[in-house]
Design a protein around this motif. Structure first.
Motif, PDB file in Angstrom:
ATOM      1  N   GLY A 178     -19.797   1.360  31.754  1.00 33.53           N
ATOM      2  CA  GLY A 178     -20.237  -0.016  31.580  1.00 33.53           C
ATOM      3  C   GLY A 178     -19.758  -0.654  30.294  1.00 33.53           C
ATOM      4  O   GLY A 178     -18.829  -0.175  29.640  1.00 33.53           O
ATOM      5  N   THR A 234     -18.173  -7.647  40.515  1.00 36.50           N
ATOM      6  CA  THR A 234     -19.245  -8.290  39.764  1.00 36.50           C
ATOM      7  C   THR A 234     -20.645  -7.976  40.302  1.00 36.50           C
ATOM      8  O   THR A 234     -21.551  -7.682  39.505  1.00 36.50           O
ATOM      9  N   MET A 287     -21.599  -4.632  39.068  1.00 34.61           N
ATOM     10  CA  MET A 287     -21.812  -4.670  37.626  1.00 34.61           C
ATOM     11  C   MET A 287     -23.207  -5.205  37.307  1.00 34.61           C
ATOM     12  O   MET A 287     -23.907  -4.669  36.440  1.00 34.61           O
ATOM     13  N   LYS A 321     -25.081   4.791  36.309  1.00 33.09           N
ATOM     14  CA  LYS A 321     -24.096   3.889  36.920  1.00 33.09           C
ATOM     15  C   LYS A 321     -22.991   4.720  37.560  1.00 33.09           C
ATOM     16  O   LYS A 321     -22.084   5.199  36.885  1.00 33.09           O
ATOM     17  N   PHE A 324     -16.644  -1.099  33.553  1.00 31.85           N
ATOM     18  CA  PHE A 324     -17.705  -1.453  34.500  1.00 31.85           C
ATOM     19  C   PHE A 324     -17.203  -1.437  35.935  1.00 31.85           C
ATOM     20  O   PHE A 324     -17.956  -1.720  36.860  1.00 31.85           O
TER      21      PHE A 324
END
Length: 311
Positions: free
Chosen positions: A16, A78, A81, A90, A177
């Motif tokens: 990230g 996106t 993310m 993540k 990310f």
């Protein structure tokens, strides 16, 4: 499995943008606004261009397709993310990672080619105005869009062909990310120097080719506009300024990444955010909000729907 038996990595860990929980919440709020605005803005452009007969021209047809690509680009990484900002672990599956690589390079390659097509449209409109309607037919515009997508997909497949079968046998942390191709290649359990060169050559050729074509086109156009009277060239200059601004913002990060493709710096993450999250928002702002025809069409569309709601 789609990859070799040597590949034991089933998922990648995305590090990230930051480890700070407070900063992640702040970025979640900011990028949520950017994401929603980008998708709605580009969708609005497509709707307005499709519904207003005054925008039935090659330039706006290509602009509508650019907005569609921007919507696609807004959605390839996106949303994940944003979700990852709210979770501690993540991760992304191997297949999901390969899908992100494929989608990113497909959309970016397509947008590069479409920007060249838009530059050609402006070249014909300004340098050969008497032949514009004959040359820039609807059929040619459809061919341009088809070629843009075909080149983008082929460009992406050529990357994926040698990435999907790399042996990933241990390290699985991607310092980004999303699954950025150079960062993923570095995790392979083999000497990746040749593959890195192939990646650089593949991406560099399409980027350099499109960039040179755009530079030549806009140079010729600017020289032509400079010869006109100031009254006749103001609208053309306004349109050209929007086009050139988008080209600089789009190719700037590209050039940076291809000059230092496999040596990472702290600024790289923020350039990646700008490239993948912010650029789709900037295109409708630059192209449309400074365009009198689109502004007029937006006011007309808004007034028509406001009146229909009243009654």
């Amino acid at each position: 499995m789609a990859h070799t038996n040597e590949s034991v990595v089933l998922e990648f860990v995305l590090l990230g943008l930051t480890n700070s929980w407070e900063l992640q919440l702040f970025l979640f709020a900011i990028f949520s606004i950017v994401y929603v605005t980008s998708v709605l803005g580009n969708t609005m452009i497509i709707v307005i261009i499709a519904s207003d007969s005054r925008l039935n021209s090659p330039m706006y047809f290509l602009l509508g397709n650019l907005s569609f690509i921007d919507i696609c680009q807004s959605n390839f990484a996106t949303p994940k993310m944003l979700v990852d900002f709210l979770v501690e672990h993540k991760t992304i599956s191997f297949e999901g990672c390969m899908a992100q690589i494929f989608l990113l390079h497909s959309f970016v390659g397509s947008e590069m080619m479409l920007l060249v097509a838009m530059a050609y449209d402006r070249f014909i409109a300004i340098c050969k105005p008497l032949h514009y309607s004959t040359i820039m037919s609807h059929r040619l515009c459809i061919i341009f869009v088809f070629i843009s997508w075909a080149v983008g997909i082929l460009h992406s497949v050529s990357h994926l062909a040698f990435t999907v079968d790399l042996p990933f046998c241990g390290p699985n942390e991607v310092d980004s990310f999303f699954c950025d191709l150079p960062l993923v290649i570095e995790l392979a359990c083999m000497d990746t120097y040749k593959i890195e060169i192939l990646t650089l050559t593949n991406s560099g050729l399409i980027s350099l080719g499109c960039f040179l074509a755009l530079i030549i086109s806009y140079t010729v156009i600017l020289i032509t506009v400079h010869r006109w009277s100031s009254s006749g060239s103001s609208k053309a200059l306004s349109t050209l300024t929007a086009h050139i601004t988008v080209v600089i913002l789009f190719f700037g990060p590209c050039i940076y990444f291809y000059i230092w493709p496999f040596s990472r710096h702290s600024v790289d993450k923020f350039l990646s955010v700008f490239y993948t999250v912010c650029t789709p928002l900037l295109n409708p702002i630059i192209y449309s909000l400074r365009n009198e025809d689109v502004q007029s069409a937006m006011h007309k569309w808004r007034n028509r729907h406001v009146n229909s709601w009243k009654y």
